[in-house]
Design a protein around this motif. Structure first.
Motif, PDB file in Angstrom:
ATOM      1  N   VAL A 138       0.828  -1.207   0.000  1.00 54.11           N
ATOM      2  CA  VAL A 138       0.000   0.000   0.000  1.00 54.11           C
ATOM      3  C   VAL A 138       0.862   1.256   0.000  1.00 54.11           C
ATOM      4  CG1 VAL A 138      -1.705   1.311   1.320  1.00 54.11           C
ATOM      5  CG2 VAL A 138      -1.946  -1.174   1.100  1.00 54.11           C
ATOM      6  N   SER A 139       1.892   1.292   0.826  1.00 56.70           N
ATOM      7  CA  SER A 139       2.721   2.497   0.953  1.00 56.70           C
ATOM      8  C   SER A 139       3.516   2.811  -0.316  1.00 56.70           C
ATOM      9  CB  SER A 139       3.672   2.373   2.141  1.00 56.70           C
ATOM     10  OG  SER A 139       4.565   1.303   1.934  1.00 56.70           O
ATOM     11  N   GLU A 140       3.691   1.824  -1.189  1.00 53.47           N
ATOM     12  CA  GLU A 140       4.431   2.037  -2.430  1.00 53.47           C
ATOM     13  C   GLU A 140       3.513   2.096  -3.657  1.00 53.47           C
ATOM     14  OE1 GLU A 140       8.019  -0.364  -2.820  1.00 53.47           O
ATOM     15  OE2 GLU A 140       7.905  -0.781  -0.671  1.00 53.47           O
ATOM     16  N   SER A 141       2.217   2.155  -3.410  1.00 50.96           N
ATOM     17  CA  SER A 141       1.241   2.285  -4.484  1.00 50.96           C
ATOM     18  C   SER A 141       0.820   3.746  -4.584  1.00 50.96           C
ATOM     19  CB  SER A 141       0.030   1.398  -4.199  1.00 50.96           C
ATOM     20  OG  SER A 141       0.414   0.038  -4.161  1.00 50.96           O
ATOM     21  N   SER A 142       0.301   4.138  -5.749  1.00 51.41           N
ATOM     22  CA  SER A 142      -0.058   5.544  -5.948  1.00 51.41           C
ATOM     23  C   SER A 142      -1.184   5.668  -6.967  1.00 51.41           C
ATOM     24  CB  SER A 142       1.161   6.332  -6.426  1.00 51.41           C
ATOM     25  OG  SER A 142       1.608   5.827  -7.672  1.00 51.41           O
ATOM     26  N   TRP A 143      -1.712   6.886  -7.089  1.00 49.49           N
ATOM     27  CA  TRP A 143      -2.716   7.175  -8.112  1.00 49.49           C
ATOM     28  C   TRP A 143      -2.514   8.589  -8.612  1.00 49.49           C
ATOM     29  CZ3 TRP A 143      -6.357  10.989  -6.905  1.00 49.49           C
ATOM     30  CH2 TRP A 143      -6.509  11.288  -5.554  1.00 49.49           C
ATOM     31  N   ASN A 144      -2.975   8.806  -9.849  1.00 50.74           N
ATOM     32  CA  ASN A 144      -2.768  10.092 -10.506  1.00 50.74           C
ATOM     33  C   ASN A 144      -3.971  10.401 -11.395  1.00 50.74           C
ATOM     34  OD1 ASN A 144      -1.269  12.395 -11.372  1.00 50.74           O
ATOM     35  ND2 ASN A 144      -0.800  11.286 -13.256  1.00 50.74           N
ATOM     36  N   VAL A 145      -4.402  11.651 -11.370  1.00 47.79           N
ATOM     37  CA  VAL A 145      -5.507  12.094 -12.224  1.00 47.79           C
ATOM     38  C   VAL A 145      -4.930  12.830 -13.423  1.00 47.79           C
ATOM     39  CG1 VAL A 145      -7.546  13.573 -12.368  1.00 47.79           C
ATOM     40  CG2 VAL A 145      -7.099  12.277 -10.278  1.00 47.79           C
ATOM     41  N   THR A 146      -5.344  12.437 -14.627  1.00 49.83           N
ATOM     42  CA  THR A 146      -4.969  13.133 -15.856  1.00 49.83           C
ATOM     43  C   THR A 146      -6.252  13.665 -16.492  1.00 49.83           C
ATOM     44  OG1 THR A 146      -5.182  11.259 -17.371  1.00 49.83           O
ATOM     45  CG2 THR A 146      -3.091  11.449 -16.169  1.00 49.83           C
ATOM     46  N   PRO A 147      -6.170  14.474 -17.538  1.00 49.94           N
ATOM     47  CA  PRO A 147      -7.396  14.981 -18.169  1.00 49.94           C
ATOM     48  C   PRO A 147      -8.319  13.891 -18.719  1.00 49.94           C
ATOM     49  CG  PRO A 147      -5.526  16.311 -18.832  1.00 49.94           C
ATOM     50  CD  PRO A 147      -4.969  15.125 -18.082  1.00 49.94           C
ATOM     51  N   SER A 148      -7.777  12.711 -19.025  1.00 52.06           N
ATOM     52  CA  SER A 148      -8.610  11.678 -19.642  1.00 52.06           C
ATOM     53  C   SER A 148      -8.911  10.473 -18.762  1.00 52.06           C
ATOM     54  CB  SER A 148      -7.940  11.182 -20.931  1.00 52.06           C
ATOM     55  OG  SER A 148      -6.680  10.626 -20.629  1.00 52.06           O
ATOM     56  N   LEU A 202      -8.182   8.308 -14.568  1.00 50.84           N
ATOM     57  CA  LEU A 202      -7.565   8.112 -13.261  1.00 50.84           C
ATOM     58  C   LEU A 202      -6.681   6.889 -13.396  1.00 50.84           C
ATOM     59  CD1 LEU A 202      -7.255   8.273 -10.140  1.00 50.84           C
ATOM     60  CD2 LEU A 202      -9.388   6.956  -9.993  1.00 50.84           C
ATOM     61  N   GLU A 203      -5.388   7.042 -13.103  1.00 50.09           N
ATOM     62  CA  GLU A 203      -4.452   5.931 -13.185  1.00 50.09           C
ATOM     63  C   GLU A 203      -4.054   5.513 -11.769  1.00 50.09           C
ATOM     64  OE1 GLU A 203      -0.693   5.119 -15.881  1.00 50.09           O
ATOM     65  OE2 GLU A 203      -0.140   6.351 -14.145  1.00 50.09           O
ATOM     66  N   ILE A 204      -4.229   4.222 -11.459  1.00 57.02           N
ATOM     67  CA  ILE A 204      -3.884   3.677 -10.152  1.00 57.02           C
ATOM     68  C   ILE A 204      -2.755   2.681 -10.357  1.00 57.02           C
ATOM     69  CG2 ILE A 204      -4.723   2.417  -8.144  1.00 57.02           C
ATOM     70  CD1 ILE A 204      -7.593   3.335  -9.107  1.00 57.02           C
ATOM     71  N   LYS A 205      -1.655   2.892  -9.654  1.00 63.18           N
ATOM     72  CA  LYS A 205      -0.466   2.055  -9.809  1.00 63.18           C
ATOM     73  C   LYS A 205      -0.231   1.299  -8.507  1.00 63.18           C
ATOM     74  CE  LYS A 205       4.193   2.431 -11.680  1.00 63.18           C
ATOM     75  NZ  LYS A 205       5.212   3.340 -12.190  1.00 63.18           N
ATOM     76  N   LEU A 206      -0.444  -0.017  -8.540  1.00 62.52           N
ATOM     77  CA  LEU A 206      -0.341  -0.873  -7.368  1.00 62.52           C
ATOM     78  C   LEU A 206       0.987  -1.617  -7.381  1.00 62.52           C
ATOM     79  CD1 LEU A 206      -3.917  -2.417  -7.577  1.00 62.52           C
ATOM     80  CD2 LEU A 206      -3.206  -0.368  -6.313  1.00 62.52           C
ATOM     81  N   LYS A 207       1.734  -1.526  -6.309  1.00 62.87           N
ATOM     82  CA  LYS A 207       3.026  -2.212  -6.199  1.00 62.87           C
ATOM     83  C   LYS A 207       2.788  -3.650  -5.741  1.00 62.87           C
ATOM     84  CE  LYS A 207       7.560  -2.541  -5.465  1.00 62.87           C
ATOM     85  NZ  LYS A 207       8.609  -2.437  -6.394  1.00 62.87           N
ATOM     86  N   LYS A 208       3.253  -4.607  -6.553  1.00 65.19           N
ATOM     87  CA  LYS A 208       3.116  -6.025  -6.225  1.00 65.19           C
ATOM     88  C   LYS A 208       4.024  -6.390  -5.046  1.00 65.19           C
ATOM     89  CE  LYS A 208       2.295  -7.723 -10.937  1.00 65.19           C
ATOM     90  NZ  LYS A 208       2.853  -8.619 -11.963  1.00 65.19           N
ATOM     91  N   THR A 209       3.596  -7.370  -4.257  1.00 67.31           N
ATOM     92  CA  THR A 209       4.433  -7.861  -3.164  1.00 67.31           C
ATOM     93  C   THR A 209       5.427  -8.904  -3.650  1.00 67.31           C
ATOM     94  OG1 THR A 209       2.772  -9.496  -2.557  1.00 67.31           O
ATOM     95  CG2 THR A 209       2.743  -7.398  -1.348  1.00 67.31           C
ATOM     96  N   ASP A 210       5.199  -9.433  -4.839  1.00 63.71           N
ATOM     97  CA  ASP A 210       6.164 -10.340  -5.464  1.00 63.71           C
ATOM     98  C   ASP A 210       6.176 -10.059  -6.963  1.00 63.71           C
ATOM     99  OD1 ASP A 210       4.003 -11.722  -6.718  1.00 63.71           O
ATOM    100  OD2 ASP A 210       3.859 -13.096  -5.024  1.00 63.71           O
ATOM    101  N   LYS A 211       7.075 -10.660  -7.681  1.00 58.69           N
ATOM    102  CA  LYS A 211       7.203 -10.387  -9.114  1.00 58.69           C
ATOM    103  C   LYS A 211       6.443 -11.392  -9.976  1.00 58.69           C
ATOM    104  CE  LYS A 211      11.487  -7.911  -8.619  1.00 58.69           C
ATOM    105  NZ  LYS A 211      12.846  -7.700  -9.051  1.00 58.69           N
TER     106      LYS A 211
END
Length: 123
Positions: free
Chosen positions: A72-82, A84-93
């Motif tokens: 959770v602490s390494e995940s993020s989200w960003n709003v662009t004009p088109s 909402l992008e949510i970037k989730l950091k995996k706990t494994d590869k």
């Protein structure tokens, strides 16, 4: 009162899509002209909740029971004009088979990929 609209809303267009890299799962919610102040993203281990106050006064929300835990602490989200992008950091590869938990055969699905809107006038 919120109305579940998986049939009405998502049938007319894809509301979100997702893809993954070795380290992240990225979810794009395709809603234009969002303001960052109108978006709430809540991440808890294997759960993602998104709600957006839309320009027409309606409320849009998504709920996911994620396939695997995330950082959770390494995940993020960003709003662009088109979108909402949510970037989730995996706990494994390891590669996720799906965005959400796949229920066992015969098991009921509970509250996964729920799409709710307060108004059917979404553009």
């Amino acid at each position: 009162m919120l109305e579940e609209s998986t049939g009405n809303f998502s049938a007319s267009r894809n509301v979100y899509d997702w893809y993954q890299t070795q380290t992240h799962v990225i979810i794009n919610v395709m809603i234009k002209n969002l303001k960052e102040s109108d978006v709430k993203v809540r991440l808890i281990d294997e759960t993602l909740d998104v709600s957006c106050d839309l320009a027409d006064g309606s409320l849009f929300s998504l709920h996911f029971n994620l396939f695997k835990p995330i950082y959770v602490s390494e995940s993020s989200w960003n709003v662009t004009p088109s979108k909402l992008e949510i970037k989730l950091k995996k706990t494994d590869k390891k590669r996720w088979q799906s965005l959400e938990v796949i229920p066992e055969k015969g098991a009921k699905r509970n509250n996964t990929a729920t799409i709710e809107v307060e108004s059917s006038q979404l553009r």
